[in-house]
Design an enzyme around this catalytic site. Structure first.
Site, mmCIF file in Angstrom:
data_model
loop_
_atom_site.group_PDB
_atom_site.id
_atom_site.type_symbol
_atom_site.label_atom_id
_atom_site.label_comp_id
_atom_site.label_asym_id
_atom_site.label_seq_id
_atom_site.Cartn_x
_atom_site.Cartn_y
_atom_site.Cartn_z
ATOM 1 N N GLU A 29 -5.606 -3.577 -2.349
ATOM 2 C CA GLU A 29 -6.141 -4.848 -1.842
ATOM 3 C C GLU A 29 -6.975 -5.557 -2.906
ATOM 4 O OE1 GLU A 29 -5.017 -6.044 0.807
ATOM 5 O OE2 GLU A 29 -4.372 -4.375 2.068
ATOM 6 N N ALA A 30 -6.380 -5.771 -4.055
ATOM 7 C CA ALA A 30 -7.073 -6.318 -5.220
ATOM 8 C C ALA A 30 -7.708 -7.671 -4.951
ATOM 9 C CB ALA A 30 -6.091 -6.436 -6.385
ATOM 10 N N THR A 68 0.841 -1.197 0.000
ATOM 11 C CA THR A 68 0.000 0.000 0.000
ATOM 12 C C THR A 68 0.878 1.249 0.000
ATOM 13 O OG1 THR A 68 -1.810 -1.153 1.114
ATOM 14 C CG2 THR A 68 -1.780 1.249 1.274
#
Ligand SMILES: [Zn+2]
EC number: 2.7.1.21
Length: 192
Positions: free
Chosen positions: A89-90, A22
């Site tokens: 956060e695919a 991130t």
């Protein structure tokens, strides 16, 4: 003469938990914002670690975000002038994220997508493997093994760290907000 079409691309940032994915996504977003490019950041509605409306890294970098419950909602969050789309956060979006992001990149968007490449039991975590296959660029990050300090490509659930929770029954997608119950591990220390 027609204006040349913008060239889209897909950039993947993948790795285990605690690898700084991130942070890397937010870093690229900030660079684009400094360059005055129009950016849209999307988080999944189940990812509430940072609070709704923002994506934040463990070290405190953060950026405002829109929220989607499923991949099909993402094109509706992209405006006519959007140049960069960032999706964090695919893994929350599942396999349907792949065709959605490919279409947006085909249409000229730069898509930066970050997510977990492995489950806590060490298996490839869809859709990251598929996204890595169709991307122009893949950044594979590692964390630091909590046992020996080597590069960690995996994370494991730590026994006893999840209070009052039926252990094996917790679905893979429940990586939400549970950072304290997982540890980064190298290949040697990932099995107990
Ligand atoms: Zn180790």
């Amino acid at each position: 003469m027609d204006e040349p079409r913008r060239t889209g691309r897909i950039e993947v940032v993948a790795g285990p938990m605690f690898a700084g994915k991130t942070e890397e996504l937010v870093r690229r977003v900030h660079r684009a914002q400094i360059a005055r490019r129009e950016v849209v950041v999307v988080a999944h509605e189940l990812d509430t670690r940072s609070g709704v409306g923002r994506v934040a890294s463990h070290s405190g970098l953060e950026v405002a975000s829109a929220t989607a419950g499923e991949a099909g909602e993402i094109p509706g969050l992209v405006g006519a002038g959007t140049e960069l789309l960032a999706v964090d956060e695919a893994q929350f979006f599942g396999a349907e994220l792949v065709p959605v992001l490919v279409r947006l990149a085909d249409a000229g968007l730069v898509v930066v997508v970050a997510g977990l490449s492995v489950t806590f039991d060490g298996r490839p975590f869809s859709p990251l493997p598929e996204l890595m296959a169709v991307a122009e660029s893949v950044t594979k990050l590692t964390a630091v093994c909590t046992v020996c300090g080597r590069d960690a490509a995996y994370h494991v659930r730590v026994p006893g760290a999840v209070p009052d929770e039926g252990d094996a029954l917790v679905p893979v997608a429940s990586h939400v907000g549970g950072a304290e119950s997982y540890e980064a591990r190298c290949r040697r220390h990932r099995s107990r």
